[in-house]
Design a protein around this motif. Structure first.
Motif, PDB file in Angstrom:
ATOM      1  N   ARG A 169       0.996  -1.329  -0.125  1.00 50.93           N
ATOM      2  CA  ARG A 169       0.058  -0.069   0.083  1.00 50.93           C
ATOM      3  C   ARG A 169       0.991   1.127  -0.125  1.00 50.93           C
ATOM      4  N   GLY A 170       1.927   1.389   0.940  1.00 53.58           N
ATOM      5  CA  GLY A 170       2.731   2.466   1.058  1.00 53.58           C
ATOM      6  C   GLY A 170       3.420   2.945  -0.437  1.00 53.58           C
ATOM      7  N   GLN A 171       3.965   1.567  -0.761  1.00 52.91           N
ATOM      8  CA  GLN A 171       4.784   1.698  -2.059  1.00 52.91           C
ATOM      9  C   GLN A 171       3.807   2.301  -3.246  1.00 52.91           C
ATOM     10  N   MET A 172       2.578   1.409  -3.341  1.00 48.57           N
ATOM     11  CA  MET A 172       1.810   2.228  -4.526  1.00 48.57           C
ATOM     12  C   MET A 172       1.386   3.630  -4.057  1.00 48.57           C
ATOM     13  N   ALA A 173       1.212   3.914  -2.773  1.00 48.93           N
ATOM     14  CA  ALA A 173       0.873   5.456  -2.551  1.00 48.93           C
ATOM     15  C   ALA A 173       2.114   6.400  -3.030  1.00 48.93           C
ATOM     16  N   ARG A 174       3.148   5.994  -2.802  1.00 52.74           N
ATOM     17  CA  ARG A 174       4.532   6.566  -3.199  1.00 52.74           C
ATOM     18  C   ARG A 174       4.765   6.752  -4.639  1.00 52.74           C
ATOM     19  N   VAL A 175       4.289   5.921  -5.370  1.00 48.57           N
ATOM     20  CA  VAL A 175       4.484   5.908  -6.840  1.00 48.57           C
ATOM     21  C   VAL A 175       3.286   6.951  -7.347  1.00 48.57           C
ATOM     22  N   ILE A 176       2.270   6.950  -6.952  1.00 45.94           N
ATOM     23  CA  ILE A 176       1.272   7.847  -7.233  1.00 45.94           C
ATOM     24  C   ILE A 176       1.517   9.463  -6.738  1.00 45.94           C
ATOM     25  N   ASP A 177       2.087   9.484  -5.631  1.00 40.16           N
ATOM     26  CA  ASP A 177       2.758  10.789  -5.131  1.00 40.16           C
ATOM     27  C   ASP A 177       3.757  11.243  -6.075  1.00 40.16           C
ATOM     28  N   ARG A 178       4.467  10.636  -6.829  1.00 37.29           N
ATOM     29  CA  ARG A 178       5.594  10.866  -7.575  1.00 37.29           C
ATOM     30  C   ARG A 178       4.837  11.816  -9.104  1.00 37.29           C
ATOM     31  N   LYS A 181       2.557  14.909 -13.892  1.00 33.91           N
ATOM     32  CA  LYS A 181       1.978  15.703 -15.005  1.00 33.91           C
ATOM     33  C   LYS A 181       0.620  14.573 -15.588  1.00 33.91           C
ATOM     34  N   THR A 182       0.914  13.347 -15.636  1.00 32.57           N
ATOM     35  CA  THR A 182      -0.046  12.280 -15.810  1.00 32.57           C
ATOM     36  C   THR A 182      -0.069  11.272 -14.947  1.00 32.57           C
ATOM     37  N   LEU A 183      -1.311  10.678 -14.729  1.00 33.97           N
ATOM     38  CA  LEU A 183      -1.342   9.664 -13.935  1.00 33.97           C
ATOM     39  C   LEU A 183      -2.480   8.612 -14.800  1.00 33.97           C
ATOM     40  N   TRP A 184      -2.009   7.441 -15.321  1.00 38.12           N
ATOM     41  CA  TRP A 184      -2.848   6.686 -15.964  1.00 38.12           C
ATOM     42  C   TRP A 184      -3.112   5.360 -15.012  1.00 38.12           C
ATOM     43  N   ILE A 185      -4.293   4.862 -14.707  1.00 37.24           N
ATOM     44  CA  ILE A 185      -4.606   3.746 -13.983  1.00 37.24           C
ATOM     45  C   ILE A 185      -5.606   2.967 -14.712  1.00 37.24           C
ATOM     46  N   ALA A 202      -3.682  13.658  -6.326  1.00 37.38           N
ATOM     47  CA  ALA A 202      -2.989  13.924  -7.529  1.00 37.38           C
ATOM     48  C   ALA A 202      -3.610  14.734  -8.586  1.00 37.38           C
ATOM     49  N   ARG A 203      -4.871  14.730  -8.649  1.00 38.56           N
ATOM     50  CA  ARG A 203      -5.656  15.550  -9.456  1.00 38.56           C
ATOM     51  C   ARG A 203      -5.977  16.851  -9.141  1.00 38.56           C
ATOM     52  N   ALA A 204      -5.829  16.911  -7.585  1.00 35.24           N
ATOM     53  CA  ALA A 204      -6.089  18.417  -6.865  1.00 35.24           C
ATOM     54  C   ALA A 204      -4.655  19.162  -7.241  1.00 35.24           C
ATOM     55  N   ARG A 205      -3.626  18.502  -7.302  1.00 29.07           N
ATOM     56  CA  ARG A 205      -2.400  19.190  -7.665  1.00 29.07           C
ATOM     57  C   ARG A 205      -2.199  19.462  -9.128  1.00 29.07           C
ATOM     58  N   GLU A 235     -14.517  11.022 -10.048  1.00 26.69           N
ATOM     59  CA  GLU A 235     -15.240  11.402 -11.252  1.00 26.69           C
ATOM     60  C   GLU A 235     -15.638  13.221 -10.684  1.00 26.69           C
ATOM     61  N   LEU A 236     -16.020  13.217  -9.353  1.00 25.69           N
ATOM     62  CA  LEU A 236     -16.004  14.424  -8.921  1.00 25.69           C
ATOM     63  C   LEU A 236     -14.968  15.385  -9.008  1.00 25.69           C
ATOM     64  N   PHE A 237     -13.780  14.705  -8.642  1.00 26.13           N
ATOM     65  CA  PHE A 237     -12.651  15.768  -8.755  1.00 26.13           C
ATOM     66  C   PHE A 237     -11.884  15.816 -10.013  1.00 26.13           C
ATOM     67  N   GLY A 238     -12.593  15.409 -11.025  1.00 24.46           N
ATOM     68  CA  GLY A 238     -12.354  15.583 -12.201  1.00 24.46           C
ATOM     69  C   GLY A 238     -11.138  14.433 -13.126  1.00 24.46           C
ATOM     70  N   VAL A 239     -11.494  13.280 -12.253  1.00 24.62           N
ATOM     71  CA  VAL A 239     -10.586  12.137 -13.059  1.00 24.62           C
ATOM     72  C   VAL A 239     -11.374  11.773 -14.359  1.00 24.62           C
ATOM     73  N   LYS A 240     -11.022  11.463 -15.351  1.00 24.49           N
ATOM     74  CA  LYS A 240     -11.508  11.077 -16.655  1.00 24.49           C
ATOM     75  C   LYS A 240     -11.657   9.524 -16.448  1.00 24.49           C
ATOM     76  N   ILE A 241     -12.866   9.271 -16.360  1.00 28.57           N
ATOM     77  CA  ILE A 241     -13.079   7.497 -16.202  1.00 28.57           C
ATOM     78  C   ILE A 241     -13.877   6.945 -17.348  1.00 28.57           C
ATOM     79  N   ARG A 242     -13.169   5.655 -18.167  1.00 25.54           N
ATOM     80  CA  ARG A 242     -13.978   4.963 -19.018  1.00 25.54           C
ATOM     81  C   ARG A 242     -13.894   3.554 -18.675  1.00 25.54           C
ATOM     82  N   ARG A 243     -15.122   2.822 -19.307  1.00 32.46           N
ATOM     83  CA  ARG A 243     -15.175   1.492 -19.049  1.00 32.46           C
ATOM     84  C   ARG A 243     -14.822   0.551 -19.922  1.00 32.46           C
TER      85      ARG A 243
END
Length: 331
Positions: A169-178, A181-185, A202-205, A235-243
């Motif tokens: 969990r901590g390692q995944m969080a640190r990856v996201i924190d880095r 510019k872009t974060l693709w999940i 990440a979206r807020a920054r 989605e409320l914070f502006g993350v673009k989501i596709r199925r």
């Protein structure tokens, strides 16, 4: 599928298919160590039989049952045992061993999101990283031996591996924190408040966040609540989501800034972080990253915009979903 200069290469399912795994097994000359959540592939089993025939020492650990109680590996266990393979069930220290790893001759290791089963070779979007890094190979062997001998395992934190139930969990969080510019999940399940907060932050920054999910398909009834709620918050914070529907989404991938990634067996799920045996890997090999980017972009283009329905209103939960598949469940 040539190796990158860093010693890493990428397998993509279903593009590369089960033949890519069979090829790895056929390369073994001395030893194969396999730890798997699910083994249901005649081609893989035949490759293991060939390995035994040429004198390769084969040891296999199979997860005995899913969190729902299904025993998928009994047939494979009996078959391997009949061939004289050293096979045993995974460690009782974990309610589920979801790890999907294979060590070849102590020189290479496959760390995958896919099971060694035909469904995942042919129908699902999945990834596998082959690493020749001696430190990575040594660490996966150490984890195998610890679980095989029912010993406590303390993994190293400096080789780029992501272990559960140790520090994932901590390692995944640190990856996201880095991400700057872009974060693709590309993940099917979202059942962890810590990771949810990291994505939202990440979206807020100002990071541009794209998220591919699988909708409800493959989710247990109890995971729908958290996953739908998390998707709605993002989605409320502006993350673009596709199925994503085709190929079915089973991959677990986080890509940051087009330069680094994390993939492996663990879902974004409390149990995956805290109680199960899971294994992932961080990668930054340029060839691997470029193929991950190309695959994600292709899946993104084919996927449709998605707004998760109210988790408390089941009326719309099946809207636009693929038909239920009892053999496709995100454990």
């Amino acid at each position: 599928m040539s190796a990158d200069a860093s010693g890493q290469r990428l397998l993509v399912m279903p593009d590369d298919g089960g033949g890519a795994v069979v090829e790895l097994i056929d390369q073994a000359r001395q030893q194969l160590l396999i730890k798997q959540f699910k083994l249901q592939s005649p081609a893989v089993e035949q490759a293991l039989q060939r390995a035994i025939g040429r004198g390769v020492q084969v040891r296999v650990m199979l997860n005995p049952h899913t969190s729902g109680g299904d025993r998928w590996n009994d047939e494979a266990f009996a078959l391997l045992q009949s061939w004289g393979v050293a096979v045993q069930w995974t460690s009782e220290s974990f309610p589920v061993t979801h790890e999907k790893s294979m060590v070849i001759d102590s020189t290479a290791v496959l760390i995958a999101t896919f099971n060694l089963a035909d469904k995942y070779f042919n129908e699902t979007r999945d990834y596998g990283v082959v690493s020749h890094d001696p430190a990575v190979v040594e660490q996966v062997i150490a984890g195998f031996e610890a679980d095989w001998h029912r010993q406590f395992f303390v993994p190293r934190l400096d080789v780029g591996l992501v272990w559960s139930s140790a520090h994932s969990r901590g390692q995944m969080a640190r990856v996201i924190d880095r991400a700057t510019k872009t974060l693709w999940i590309q993940h099917p399940k979202f059942v962890d408040a810590v990771i949810l907060e990291r994505v939202v932050s990440a979206r807020a920054r100002g990071v541009k966040v794209r998220l591919l999910c699988g909708g409800k398909h493959g989710l247990s009834d109890w995971d729908v609540y958290d996953t739908f709620s998390s998707l709605r918050v993002m989605e409320l914070f502006g993350v673009k989501i596709r199925r994503q529907k085709r190929p079915k989404l089973h991959a677990k991938l986080i890509l940051i800034d087009g330069k680094a990634a994390m993939t492996g067996s663990m879902n974004i799920d409390r149990s995956a972080f805290d109680v199960r045996r899971e294994l992932g890997i961080e990668v930054d090999a340029p060839a691997v990253i470029q193929r991950l980017i190309a695959t994600f972009e292709s899946d993104w283009r084919e996927a449709k915009k998605y707004s998760a329905p109210d988790p408390l209103d089941p009326t719309y939960h099946e809207s636009g979903e693929l038909p239920p598949d009892p053999h496709f469940v995100h454990n």
